[in-house]
Design a protein around this motif. Sequence first.
Motif, PDB file in Angstrom:
ATOM      1  N   LEU A  81       0.831  -1.200   0.000  1.00  0.00           N
ATOM      2  CA  LEU A  81       0.000   0.000   0.000  1.00  0.00           C
ATOM      3  C   LEU A  81       0.863   1.245   0.000  1.00  0.00           C
ATOM      4  CD1 LEU A  81      -2.782  -0.367   2.632  1.00  0.00           C
ATOM      5  CD2 LEU A  81      -2.960   0.854   0.491  1.00  0.00           C
ATOM      6  N   TRP A  82       0.484   2.276  -0.676  1.00  0.00           N
ATOM      7  CA  TRP A  82       1.139   3.575  -0.690  1.00  0.00           C
ATOM      8  C   TRP A  82       2.506   3.597  -1.374  1.00  0.00           C
ATOM      9  CZ3 TRP A  82      -2.925   5.908   1.034  1.00  0.00           C
ATOM     10  CH2 TRP A  82      -3.588   5.462   2.159  1.00  0.00           C
ATOM     11  N   SER A  83       3.027   2.483  -1.770  1.00  0.00           N
ATOM     12  CA  SER A  83       4.421   2.511  -2.192  1.00  0.00           C
ATOM     13  C   SER A  83       4.671   1.621  -3.404  1.00  0.00           C
ATOM     14  CB  SER A  83       5.293   2.043  -1.037  1.00  0.00           C
ATOM     15  OG  SER A  83       6.595   1.891  -1.475  1.00  0.00           O
ATOM     16  N   SER A  84       5.425   2.141  -4.378  1.00  0.00           N
ATOM     17  CA  SER A  84       5.734   1.329  -5.545  1.00  0.00           C
ATOM     18  C   SER A  84       7.186   0.843  -5.489  1.00  0.00           C
ATOM     19  CB  SER A  84       5.493   2.135  -6.817  1.00  0.00           C
ATOM     20  OG  SER A  84       6.271   3.291  -6.781  1.00  0.00           O
ATOM     21  N   GLU A  85       7.944   1.285  -4.516  1.00  0.00           N
ATOM     22  CA  GLU A  85       9.323   0.827  -4.373  1.00  0.00           C
ATOM     23  C   GLU A  85       9.623   0.599  -2.897  1.00  0.00           C
ATOM     24  OE1 GLU A  85      11.368   5.220  -4.422  1.00  0.00           O
ATOM     25  OE2 GLU A  85      10.690   4.329  -6.302  1.00  0.00           O
ATOM     26  N   LEU A  86      10.754  -0.043  -2.599  1.00  0.00           N
ATOM     27  CA  LEU A  86      11.094  -0.287  -1.195  1.00  0.00           C
ATOM     28  C   LEU A  86      11.415   1.054  -0.519  1.00  0.00           C
ATOM     29  CD1 LEU A  86      11.756  -2.777   0.793  1.00  0.00           C
ATOM     30  CD2 LEU A  86      14.083  -2.016   0.496  1.00  0.00           C
ATOM     31  N   VAL A  87      10.644   1.362   0.511  1.00  0.00           N
ATOM     32  CA  VAL A  87      10.827   2.647   1.185  1.00  0.00           C
ATOM     33  C   VAL A  87      11.031   2.398   2.677  1.00  0.00           C
ATOM     34  CG1 VAL A  87       9.691   4.819   1.791  1.00  0.00           C
ATOM     35  CG2 VAL A  87       9.391   3.882  -0.483  1.00  0.00           C
ATOM     36  N   VAL A  88      12.010   3.069   3.244  1.00  0.00           N
ATOM     37  CA  VAL A  88      12.214   2.960   4.689  1.00  0.00           C
ATOM     38  C   VAL A  88      11.972   4.335   5.295  1.00  0.00           C
ATOM     39  CG1 VAL A  88      13.864   2.422   6.529  1.00  0.00           C
ATOM     40  CG2 VAL A  88      13.949   1.158   4.378  1.00  0.00           C
ATOM     41  N   SER A  89      11.094   4.405   6.283  1.00  0.00           N
ATOM     42  CA  SER A  89      10.911   5.691   6.966  1.00  0.00           C
ATOM     43  C   SER A  89      11.092   5.462   8.463  1.00  0.00           C
ATOM     44  CB  SER A  89       9.536   6.286   6.668  1.00  0.00           C
ATOM     45  OG  SER A  89       8.549   5.569   7.352  1.00  0.00           O
ATOM     46  N   ASP A  90      11.571   6.461   9.156  1.00  0.00           N
ATOM     47  CA  ASP A  90      11.826   6.269  10.581  1.00  0.00           C
ATOM     48  C   ASP A  90      11.542   7.538  11.367  1.00  0.00           C
ATOM     49  OD1 ASP A  90      13.959   7.626   9.482  1.00  0.00           O
ATOM     50  OD2 ASP A  90      15.493   6.648  10.675  1.00  0.00           O
ATOM     51  N   LEU A  91      11.317   7.373  12.642  1.00  0.00           N
ATOM     52  CA  LEU A  91      11.192   8.538  13.524  1.00  0.00           C
ATOM     53  C   LEU A  91      11.706   8.188  14.900  1.00  0.00           C
ATOM     54  CD1 LEU A  91       8.683   8.845  15.797  1.00  0.00           C
ATOM     55  CD2 LEU A  91       7.301   8.952  13.781  1.00  0.00           C
ATOM     56  N   ARG A  92      12.106   9.217  15.648  1.00  0.00           N
ATOM     57  CA  ARG A  92      12.637   9.019  16.997  1.00  0.00           C
ATOM     58  C   ARG A  92      11.770   9.750  18.008  1.00  0.00           C
ATOM     59  NH1 ARG A  92      18.018   8.133  18.281  1.00  0.00           N
ATOM     60  NH2 ARG A  92      17.109   7.785  20.307  1.00  0.00           N
ATOM     61  N   GLU A  93      11.631   9.147  19.176  1.00  0.00           N
ATOM     62  CA  GLU A  93      10.991   9.843  20.294  1.00  0.00           C
ATOM     63  C   GLU A  93      12.002   9.841  21.432  1.00  0.00           C
ATOM     64  OE1 GLU A  93       7.270   8.207  21.695  1.00  0.00           O
ATOM     65  OE2 GLU A  93       7.455   9.249  23.601  1.00  0.00           O
ATOM     66  N   ASN A  94      12.185  10.983  22.096  1.00  0.00           N
ATOM     67  CA  ASN A  94      13.185  11.025  23.159  1.00  0.00           C
ATOM     68  C   ASN A  94      12.558  10.759  24.530  1.00  0.00           C
ATOM     69  OD1 ASN A  94      11.975  13.393  23.997  1.00  0.00           O
ATOM     70  ND2 ASN A  94      13.570  14.741  23.179  1.00  0.00           N
ATOM     71  N   PHE A  95      13.370  10.805  25.523  1.00  0.00           N
ATOM     72  CA  PHE A  95      12.954  10.513  26.905  1.00  0.00           C
ATOM     73  C   PHE A  95      11.767  11.359  27.346  1.00  0.00           C
ATOM     74  CE2 PHE A  95      13.351  11.604  31.436  1.00  0.00           C
ATOM     75  CZ  PHE A  95      13.290  10.340  31.997  1.00  0.00           C
ATOM     76  N   TRP A  96      11.705  12.589  26.846  1.00  0.00           N
ATOM     77  CA  TRP A  96      10.666  13.518  27.288  1.00  0.00           C
ATOM     78  C   TRP A  96       9.354  13.323  26.536  1.00  0.00           C
ATOM     79  CZ3 TRP A  96      12.704  15.509  31.467  1.00  0.00           C
ATOM     80  CH2 TRP A  96      14.089  15.652  31.534  1.00  0.00           C
ATOM     81  N   GLY A  97       9.332  12.341  25.630  1.00  0.00           N
ATOM     82  CA  GLY A  97       8.091  12.102  24.881  1.00  0.00           C
ATOM     83  C   GLY A  97       7.947  13.032  23.694  1.00  0.00           C
ATOM     84  N   GLU A  98       9.059  13.599  23.236  1.00  0.00           N
ATOM     85  CA  GLU A  98       8.995  14.469  22.045  1.00  0.00           C
ATOM     86  C   GLU A  98       9.397  13.658  20.822  1.00  0.00           C
ATOM     87  OE1 GLU A  98      10.608  18.318  24.613  1.00  0.00           O
ATOM     88  OE2 GLU A  98      11.984  17.140  23.383  1.00  0.00           O
ATOM     89  N   TYR A  99       8.520  13.661  19.789  1.00  0.00           N
ATOM     90  CA  TYR A  99       8.858  12.887  18.590  1.00  0.00           C
ATOM     91  C   TYR A  99       9.047  13.809  17.396  1.00  0.00           C
ATOM     92  CZ  TYR A  99       3.955  12.588  19.940  1.00  0.00           C
ATOM     93  OH  TYR A  99       2.731  12.855  20.468  1.00  0.00           O
ATOM     94  N   ASP A 100       9.754  13.260  16.366  1.00  0.00           N
ATOM     95  CA  ASP A 100      10.083  14.066  15.187  1.00  0.00           C
ATOM     96  C   ASP A 100       8.829  14.603  14.511  1.00  0.00           C
ATOM     97  OD1 ASP A 100      12.626  13.246  15.708  1.00  0.00           O
ATOM     98  OD2 ASP A 100      12.676  11.696  14.179  1.00  0.00           O
ATOM     99  N   PHE A 101       7.836  13.728  14.326  1.00  0.00           N
ATOM    100  CA  PHE A 101       6.575  14.147  13.727  1.00  0.00           C
ATOM    101  C   PHE A 101       5.485  13.191  14.184  1.00  0.00           C
ATOM    102  CE2 PHE A 101       8.922  11.473  10.776  1.00  0.00           C
ATOM    103  CZ  PHE A 101       8.006  10.485  10.444  1.00  0.00           C
ATOM    104  N   MET A 102       4.243  13.630  14.031  1.00  0.00           N
ATOM    105  CA  MET A 102       3.130  12.814  14.502  1.00  0.00           C
ATOM    106  C   MET A 102       2.760  11.780  13.439  1.00  0.00           C
ATOM    107  SD  MET A 102       0.772  12.279  16.772  1.00  0.00           S
ATOM    108  CE  MET A 102       0.293  13.637  17.834  1.00  0.00           C
ATOM    109  N   ASP A 103       2.707  10.529  13.832  1.00  0.00           N
ATOM    110  CA  ASP A 103       2.332   9.468  12.905  1.00  0.00           C
ATOM    111  C   ASP A 103       1.331   8.566  13.629  1.00  0.00           C
ATOM    112  OD1 ASP A 103       3.521   7.723  10.372  1.00  0.00           O
ATOM    113  OD2 ASP A 103       2.767   6.494  12.007  1.00  0.00           O
TER     114      ASP A 103
END
Lengths: 407, 244
Positions: free
Chosen positions: A288-310
């Motif tokens: 779904l959503w993808s026609s090629e191999l795609v890797v996406s990632d995000l980090r959340e730190n100790f304080w509960g702050e993440y790169d973006f909302m997913d």
Amino acid sequence: MRKIPAELCVRCKGKKLLCGLNSCPILERFRAVVNTTLRIDLESKRLDGATPPSVVVGEKGYPNISLSFNLPPGVFGYEAKEYENPREWWGRKSINEIVSYRASLVSNVIKAKVKDVWELYDKEIALAAISHTPVGSESLIEGRVEAKLRFDGYVMPRGPSVLAKNVKVVDNPKLSKAFERLIFDDVNAQEAVKELYSSGEEVYKIINAMSLGLLGRKKNRRLVPTRWAITAVDSAIGKQLLEEVRGYESVDKVEVYYQKYLGNYFHVILYPSAYNVTWVEIWHPLSLWSSELVVSDLRENFWGEYDFMDGGYMAARTSVLEYLSKVRRSAGVIIIREITPEYFAPLGNWHIRETVRKAMENKVSTFDTLEEAIKFVQARLRGKVNLTEVKSIRSVLTQKTIDSFFK
Amino acid sequence: MKLKAIDASALANIFATVGEFMNEASIVSTKDGIRISGIDPSRVVFLDIFLPSAYFEEYESEEKEIYGFSLKEVNQVLKRVKKNDSITIYTEQEKINVDISDGFERIFKLPILGSSEPQNPSMNLEFPFKAKLLTAVFSEVISDLFNLGDTLIISSKEQKLYLEVRGDLGNSTVELSTDNGGLIESEGSDATSIYGMEYVYNTAPMRKPSDTVELAFGSQLPLKLRYELPQGGYGDFYIAPRVE
């Protein structure tokens, strides 16, 4: 969403299965829609059935929105529950069966303003949405119900919709005690979610309650688009759990958990560290959503702050936090989700929540070091991805601690 | 312990910076001044803040007093501080009183948390490269680079300092030297090391109370940032490297 090239569908017409799936998703949907529309009495302009419950608040046109009160025509009682039953579906129902269930629900579309909370409450439509048992209803419908077949390659697990002139709830919705009280309590939504969750209320019911404006300070109550409500509830529950988990001792070994469902494969690694999370999604070609191999990632730190909302991440995070809270441990967490072409229709993020929850009951191995665990998961992946090259995982592996420089 | 600072917002920014790294901390007060130190939960950063008695308008302390406090609570109070406010912090019967004043007084009483004296580690690191620059320059460069990537590569070459980010969309490098006015002074040999951008960025609130910052690092060694404060005070941040 995965786009099956329309040329393929036109050549195939559902017979040759050129897309590589076991059955044609377009035809599956079409069959379900036709079967459903056959059960609608178009002459009488009436639609009877029990909602499982299933109510969706749309976001288009906000604050003038559409509310879908979904029901399988002519289906009543416990049988109706099967049409939206994520907890029970897990591990038992295939993606085709779920698409078929969803496509068999007719959406009674009710036009509403976000402030119409008490109107929907008085008509018991809001209460039906949080009932623990299916709720019978009768609708007067307007216009036509059409069985559409679109060759655009997109497959949405949604049934036909029809404009509802009037929806009458005929059964009594069955509510938990906590709900009965909180609907009338003037407490903020965060507190209400916290209390409902602690009382053991199912997260899907809390989402519906939030969405239909049944929680929060009375003067602030609004209908909340379901998509927003899902994430809001996940973050409210996550916040509560994280405050607790942050204070616990860390796990002392590296543990790997695993589970799969609906073409989604999850590995969860817990390692000794203060709480922080790395979320990696590996989308296979033609998933779904993808026609090629795609890797996406995000980090959340100790304080509960993440790169973006997913939304998917938030659901998985809730399940991991639930586990950490249960075992009274903190941990560094790496969640790796692989999405294969088997997952051809978007089903919402409930299955992520449920599969990760089940994964946390299935420890597959324990290691002394994080490097060994990554290597182990690497060997089990279906896609050709070097995990140590994924930016967020590399950050975890290469980060030294300051203690190692103390004398 | 009792201390009064004329510039309340400078003190508020120091506490805000500590709050970026820790939930709770201890103030150790002696006749010389106060010290706040500790390691962040991810164990990547060791911070050590020292404010000498001369930093304050008024200062009183026993030989040694130790008070634990919640940074979240203190920072919630200090958020109310305005430009011309002065601040008095004093302890009284298991409470830390924060008195913010600009003509009229606002007094907040916060609980003292139980705590032991933080064990200050010894590091004795020999940094091959050191430079001094304006805090405003440093924090502006870091703010510019922050959105471009989460890994900060610091390198020194021929007394020049390079701050570089390699992001998904491209690379960005800032060159600072005494020639271009970016550095006030620099000395040492060539080195390269990698640090988590977030940790460096989180020291940014020190921009307000501090005018100059001393940066020291070495290949595969921690980054030391010493934010210099008036009257010999300082805020030291040791950030562990990422080692490929």
